[in-house]
Design an enzyme around this catalytic site. Structure first.
Site, PDB file in Angstrom:
ATOM      1  N   GLY A  79       0.832  -1.194   0.000  1.00 49.18           N
ATOM      2  CA  GLY A  79       0.000   0.000   0.000  1.00 49.18           C
ATOM      3  C   GLY A  79       0.866   1.243   0.000  1.00 49.18           C
ATOM      4  O   GLY A  79       2.089   1.181  -0.186  1.00 49.18           O
ATOM      5  N   ASN A 107      -5.683  -1.450   0.306  1.00 45.84           N
ATOM      6  CA  ASN A 107      -6.720  -0.456   0.611  1.00 45.84           C
ATOM      7  C   ASN A 107      -6.397   0.903   0.010  1.00 45.84           C
ATOM      8  O   ASN A 107      -7.293   1.719  -0.199  1.00 45.84           O
ATOM      9  CB  ASN A 107      -6.898  -0.326   2.125  1.00 45.84           C
ATOM     10  CG  ASN A 107      -7.984  -1.255   2.652  1.00 45.84           C
ATOM     11  OD1 ASN A 107      -8.588  -2.016   1.904  1.00 45.84           O
ATOM     12  ND2 ASN A 107      -8.216  -1.202   3.946  1.00 45.84           N
ATOM     13  N   GLU A 163     -14.432  17.433   3.985  1.00 46.06           N
ATOM     14  CA  GLU A 163     -15.148  16.238   4.437  1.00 46.06           C
ATOM     15  C   GLU A 163     -15.505  16.397   5.906  1.00 46.06           C
ATOM     16  O   GLU A 163     -15.175  17.410   6.535  1.00 46.06           O
ATOM     17  CB  GLU A 163     -14.299  14.977   4.185  1.00 46.06           C
ATOM     18  CG  GLU A 163     -14.079  14.695   2.698  1.00 46.06           C
ATOM     19  CD  GLU A 163     -13.305  13.416   2.444  1.00 46.06           C
ATOM     20  OE1 GLU A 163     -13.092  12.652   3.399  1.00 46.06           O
ATOM     21  OE2 GLU A 163     -12.911  13.188   1.290  1.00 46.06           O
ATOM     22  N   HIS A 171     -17.734   3.177   8.815  1.00 43.69           N
ATOM     23  CA  HIS A 171     -18.070   4.246   7.863  1.00 43.69           C
ATOM     24  C   HIS A 171     -19.585   4.241   7.650  1.00 43.69           C
ATOM     25  O   HIS A 171     -20.189   3.188   7.458  1.00 43.69           O
ATOM     26  CB  HIS A 171     -17.361   4.019   6.531  1.00 43.69           C
ATOM     27  CG  HIS A 171     -17.304   5.239   5.661  1.00 43.69           C
ATOM     28  ND1 HIS A 171     -18.414   5.753   5.028  1.00 43.69           N
ATOM     29  CD2 HIS A 171     -16.278   6.056   5.329  1.00 43.69           C
ATOM     30  CE1 HIS A 171     -18.065   6.823   4.342  1.00 43.69           C
ATOM     31  NE2 HIS A 171     -16.773   7.030   4.515  1.00 43.69           N
ATOM     32  N   ARG A 214     -17.478  10.620  11.707  1.00 46.21           N
ATOM     33  CA  ARG A 214     -18.041   9.390  11.163  1.00 46.21           C
ATOM     34  C   ARG A 214     -18.770   8.539  12.206  1.00 46.21           C
ATOM     35  O   ARG A 214     -19.788   7.908  11.890  1.00 46.21           O
ATOM     36  CB  ARG A 214     -16.925   8.566  10.510  1.00 46.21           C
ATOM     37  CG  ARG A 214     -16.428   9.183   9.225  1.00 46.21           C
ATOM     38  CD  ARG A 214     -15.255   8.425   8.654  1.00 46.21           C
ATOM     39  NE  ARG A 214     -14.860   9.008   7.371  1.00 46.21           N
ATOM     40  CZ  ARG A 214     -13.794   8.610   6.671  1.00 46.21           C
ATOM     41  NH1 ARG A 214     -13.036   7.639   7.131  1.00 46.21           N
ATOM     42  NH2 ARG A 214     -13.508   9.183   5.525  1.00 46.21           N
ATOM     43  N   HIS A 261     -14.622   0.103   8.319  1.00 43.29           N
ATOM     44  CA  HIS A 261     -13.849   0.855   7.335  1.00 43.29           C
ATOM     45  C   HIS A 261     -12.367   1.002   7.683  1.00 43.29           C
ATOM     46  O   HIS A 261     -11.511   0.877   6.811  1.00 43.29           O
ATOM     47  CB  HIS A 261     -14.466   2.240   7.164  1.00 43.29           C
ATOM     48  CG  HIS A 261     -13.814   3.085   6.123  1.00 43.29           C
ATOM     49  ND1 HIS A 261     -13.698   2.694   4.801  1.00 43.29           N
ATOM     50  CD2 HIS A 261     -13.228   4.317   6.195  1.00 43.29           C
ATOM     51  CE1 HIS A 261     -13.082   3.642   4.101  1.00 43.29           C
ATOM     52  NE2 HIS A 261     -12.771   4.625   4.925  1.00 43.29           N
ATOM     53  N   ARG A 321     -11.020   8.244  13.366  1.00 45.63           N
ATOM     54  CA  ARG A 321     -10.145   8.910  12.397  1.00 45.63           C
ATOM     55  C   ARG A 321     -10.836  10.069  11.700  1.00 45.63           C
ATOM     56  O   ARG A 321     -11.959   9.936  11.214  1.00 45.63           O
ATOM     57  CB  ARG A 321      -9.681   7.897  11.334  1.00 45.63           C
ATOM     58  CG  ARG A 321      -8.825   8.523  10.238  1.00 45.63           C
ATOM     59  CD  ARG A 321      -8.235   7.466   9.340  1.00 45.63           C
ATOM     60  NE  ARG A 321      -9.221   6.765   8.553  1.00 45.63           N
ATOM     61  CZ  ARG A 321      -9.681   7.169   7.371  1.00 45.63           C
ATOM     62  NH1 ARG A 321      -9.277   8.313   6.852  1.00 45.63           N
ATOM     63  NH2 ARG A 321     -10.564   6.446   6.712  1.00 45.63           N
TER      64      ARG A 321
END
Length: 435
Positions: free
Chosen positions: A13, A41, A112, A226, A268, A329, A364
């Site tokens: 990753g 991911n 976001e 999520h 979230r 998530h 997070r």
């Protein structure tokens, strides 16, 4: 079979590849992938990468990260993440990553959940894929970096409480790799969950190995759900993520009665809990996300990947609601590391989602994951570069394995899952069910 390298990196990753690229070019490096090099991911990340909007934004960005993490974060790690964000984004740009820009060629920043201002850079809605492609391209250009695909990481090799290498399985052959430094970039735990947006191969392998060797773990109960994964009746595969960036651009969540029930840009965990409550109250396994008002042309341009993937699943998001429900998530916990990603075992490092730097706290902040992979893997590489000349490769007797690959996979998955369930407390049974 024995193999000797300077640095062994397990995982392909963003954190594994970026670490490899920041290591000295005179070092012999091996990168190991459980599947293909692009199966991580990182490739699934849609929204973008957070970055401080100059030095004046650093205090506010720190506060946003702490608030989202319920102030359970490691403050020093958060400061490192944010203060080094700009230079790492600039490095990606120098590598050739083309972030979306305004007409005047300045970076286009989006927003976001739980961010106070627009500070997320992106490439439409496939930022992870774009980042992964650039890093893979650069890795393939480096003569000192070898890549083993379709190779299973079985265990580290420990001698006198020190990591001296790792045991791999490739094409049913055991390979004992001895290295001066080993970096675990094995990713998260999503493959252990029935409902997850993660690659199915991510089964907590690094965490399972850490448990076997009494390597210190941290925050194992911090598992992020999520709120918006695409709902498909009877789907038992990886859930398709509907990025938070849709809500950042104004997307609205409503229940089946058409009632808006939450501020979509809250953290979230708060939004996920609200969605769960609506699902229980209405006895319907999803809620609706509406972005139709953004207009067909804008939606297809800005969210091309999500548009195409939803269309494959029978939903035209320019005309219809998107049915969504929560899914596992991200894992904020993992192998405890310091600011240079050192674990409690000598010569063993952990980066990315396999590690716990402490920056995320209990939840997070959106688009901090790719940034974490960049910042801390680079710090890992810089430390190894400075000390590797004083290290030597050590060898130990390792018996050949008597188990087949599938037996080892199941053993590691069960070990990781049991610890996560024990330390993580109660989670939704359907979400957590072991497959």
């Amino acid at each position: 079979m024995n193999k000797f390298v300077d640095v062994l990196i397990i995982g392909s990753g963003v954190s594994g590849l970026y670490c490899a690229l920041n290591l000295r070019k005179d070092l012999n490096i091996l990168v190991v992938c459980k599947d293909k090099i692009s199966c991580s991911n990182t490739y699934l990340a849609q929204g973008g990468i957070s970055v401080a909007r100059g030095t004046s934004d650093i205090p506010l960005y720190i506060e946003d990260t702490l608030k989202a993490g319920k102030y359970k974060n490691d403050l020093e790690a958060v400061k490192v993440l944010i203060s080094e964000s700009i230079e790492n984004i600039n490095t990606l740009i120098e590598m050739g990553l083309k972030f979306d820009r305004e007409e005047d060629e300045t970076l286009n920043f989006t927003k976001e959940g739980a961010h106070s201002i627009n500070r997320i850079v992106h490439t439409k809605d496939n930022t992870g894929e774009s980042t992964g492609n650039i890093l893979i391209e650069k890795v393939k250009q480096r003569e000192n970096i070898d890549v083993y695909e379709d190779t299973y990481f079985v265990d580290i090799i420990e001698k006198d409480s020190e990591c001296i290498g790792a045991i791999l399985l490739k094409e049913d052959e055991q390979i004992n790799v001895y290295a001066k430094a080993v970096v675990l970039a094995t990713g998260g735990i999503g493959g252990l969950f029935n409902n997850s947006t993660n690659q199915r191969i991510l089964t907590g392998d690094g965490i399972a190995v850490a448990i076997k060797h009494n390597i210190t773990l941290k925050d194992m109960n911090y598992i992020q759900i999520h709120p918006t994964a695409f709902y498909e009746e009877g789907n038992n595969k990886r859930r398709f993520l509907i990025s938070e960036s849709l809500r950042g651009e104004g997307g609205i969540l409503t229940n089946i009665r058409g009632e808006r029930f939450i501020n979509e840009l809250l953290p979230r965990d708060v939004v996920s809990e609200a969605v769960y409550e609506q699902i229980k109250e209405t006895e319907t396994p999803y809620v609706n996300l509406d972005i139709r008002f953004l207009g067909r042309d804008y939606i297809i341009s800005r969210f091309s990947t999500i548009y195409e993937e939803c269309l494959k699943r029978g939903t035209d998001i320019t005309k219809e609601y998107i049915k969504v429900s929560p899914a596992q998530h991200f894992f904020m916990g993992g192998i405890k590391v310091d600011l240079n990603s050192k674990t409690s075992m000598e010569n063993l490092y952990a980066v990315g989602e396999a590690s716990c730097t402490g920056i995320h706290g209990a939840n997070r902040l959106a688009s901090n994951s790719l940034l974490e992979g960049l910042v801390f893997s680079r710090r890992t590489a810089n430390l190894i570069n400075s000390i590797v000349d004083n290290l030597e490769i050590k060898v130990s007797s390792v018996d050949k394995l008597n188990k087949y690959i599938e037996d080892i996979v199941v053993e590691n998955k069960k070990l990781a899952m049991n610890v996560i369930k024990e330390m993580g407390g109660k989670l939704d049974d359907e979400l957590l069910s072991y497959r």
